[in-house]
Write an enzyme that holds these catalytic residues in place. Structure first.
Site, PDB file in Angstrom:
ATOM      1  N   TYR A 319       0.815  -1.213   0.000  1.00  0.00           N
ATOM      2  CA  TYR A 319       0.000   0.000   0.000  1.00  0.00           C
ATOM      3  C   TYR A 319       0.851   1.266   0.000  1.00  0.00           C
ATOM      4  CZ  TYR A 319      -3.860  -3.080   1.320  1.00  0.00           C
ATOM      5  OH  TYR A 319      -4.808  -4.075   1.351  1.00  0.00           O
ATOM      6  N   GLU A 396     -18.349  -1.549  22.310  1.00  0.00           N
ATOM      7  CA  GLU A 396     -19.378  -1.390  21.278  1.00  0.00           C
ATOM      8  C   GLU A 396     -20.113  -0.068  21.397  1.00  0.00           C
ATOM      9  OE1 GLU A 396     -21.246  -5.193  22.257  1.00  0.00           O
ATOM     10  OE2 GLU A 396     -20.895  -5.806  20.175  1.00  0.00           O
TER      11      GLU A 396
END
Length: 417
Positions: A319, A396
């Site tokens: 990348y 979460e």
């Protein structure tokens, strides 16, 4: 209630209503966000082909006023929301793939797929972006322009973003036309939940893999004078490569080279014919990247020759450097201050030497990557298992902030002017 929701009241009154409204809408969507995240976490998939994940995303977007496209060479999903008035196009991305590793996090919704785990938080990204799309569909009348929701597979070394670009994602004939700007969030367990960090210019490194095969002449280990031992040559290369980094690369534009694997021989009394070394190279500018890759070839060839050996140097190009547009990075930070509160937005002091294939998007479109803290509240971020750990656990509740941030960025970029 998230920490940003609890503390938003501390900011000046003129901004309280918009903050609470956006966070409150994201909070109302949290049951959906949570349910999708846990489905994805239980059923992780690796690479460019994620049929279960794609189906879950399509189901989450069903019945929304979105134009949906799926990939040809990968299981991507592109969803387009056209605002009530004309205007620019903005792109927001979530990556969907998992890692090839076994989960040991202990969460009750742990991976049910042998050898695969969502250890980098891509399941959170996907769930957050799906809920942001739903939230923004409810605010379509406020949008002057087009929002493109990019759900991409294959971020973990499979070049998924490049595949989507090759299929026309960013072209004038693409799903939403050429984006004016782009933004992505990435959760991290090493920041307090709900904290946003970004920076201008280089934020993540390039990533290239190094493979070197040194060839000598095999023989009996008791008579090295009759052989040409490649092992000392390979060992010398390791030291020479590390010295090259410290002596040929500026400390102000750094590079990291790590030789992580060396192999040679089969037993104790045989000099092998070949030795192999492999590693990774990380840089924060394309100029230093090109220089380092060229120096690697010179060092390995020269050391091999000094030992009478030959070598083959293969560099697997990975990348590019992930480079944030300064103006977009500041816009993301401003959105964070507006949505979360100023105390939840921190400057990112240094780039990360990990890599990101959102770099392909940022090479074509002004945009920014930002990090969202998701460390569990009962854990010290400095001690938390990091992303890519088999034991990593994410808070979460941070997804509420993520949904609000994705939504806030699109609303800001597509507000009527």
């Amino acid at each position: 209630m998230t920490a940003p929701e609890r503390r938003a009241g501390g900011r000046r009154a003129a901004h309280r209503a918009p903050e609470r409204a956006l966070l409150a809408e994201a909070r109302a969507l949290q049951p959906r966000t949570l349910a999708l995240r846990r489905v994805l976490h239980r059923h992780p998939e690796v690479g460019l082909t994620l049929p279960v994940t794609q189906a879950a995303v399509l189901s989450a977007l069903r019945e929304l006023p979105l134009e949906i496209d799926t990939g040809r060479d990968c299981t991507s999903v592109t969803a387009v929301l056209r605002g009530a008035r004309p205007g620019p196009t903005v792109l927001v991305r979530a990556d969907m793939d998992a890692l090839p590793m076994t989960e040991d996090s202990g969460v009750p919704f742990a991976s049910e797929t042998d050898g695969a785990m969502h250890a980098c938080g891509h399941d959170l990204h996907t769930a957050m972006l799906a809920s942001a799309a739903r939230l923004l569909c409810g605010r379509r009348e406020r949008l002057a322009g087009t929002a493109v929701f990019m759900f991409q597979p294959g971020e973990e070394s499979a070049h998924g973003a490049r595949t989507m670009i090759d299929e026309g994602l960013l072209s004038a004939d693409g799903p939403g036309g050429v984006p004016e700007s782009a933004m992505a969030l990435h959760v991290t367990s090493r920041l307090a939940a709900g904290t946003l960090q970004t920076r201008p210019d280089s934020i993540m490194a390039s990533s290239d893999d190094l493979h070197v095969r040194v060839t000598g002449r095999g023989g009996h280990a008791s008579a090295p004078q009759d052989a040409l031992d490649p092992v000392p040559a390979a060992a010398a290369m390791v030291g020479a490569l590390h010295t090259m980094i410290t002596r040929r690369v500026s400390a102000f534009d750094p590079a990291v080279l790590t030789v992580a694997h060396i192999s040679a021989g089969t037993t104790t009394n045989v000099i092998p014919e070949t030795a192999v070394l492999e590693g990774t190279v990380r840089t924060l500018s394309e100029e230093t990247r090109a220089r380092v890759l060229d120096e690697i070839r010179q060092v390995c060839t020269g050391v091999a020759a000094a030992y009478g050996c030959e070598c083959d140097v293969h560099i697997e190009v990975g990348y590019p450097v992930t480079v944030n547009d300064p103006d977009v990075a500041e816009r993301v930070a401003d959105v964070g201050r507006s949505v979360l509160g100023s105390r939840f937005v921190e400057p990112m002091p240094d780039p990360i030497m990990g890599s990101e294939d959102f770099s392909y998007v940022l090479g074509r479109v002004p945009g920014a990557l930002a990090f969202l803290g998701a460390c569990p509240t009962d854990v010290d971020p400095a001690e938390a298992p990091p992303n890519h750990s088999n034991r990593v656990v994410f808070d979460e509740d941070a997804m509420v902030a993520g949904v609000a941030l994705y939504s806030g960025y699109v609303l800001d970029a597509l507000r009527a002017r």
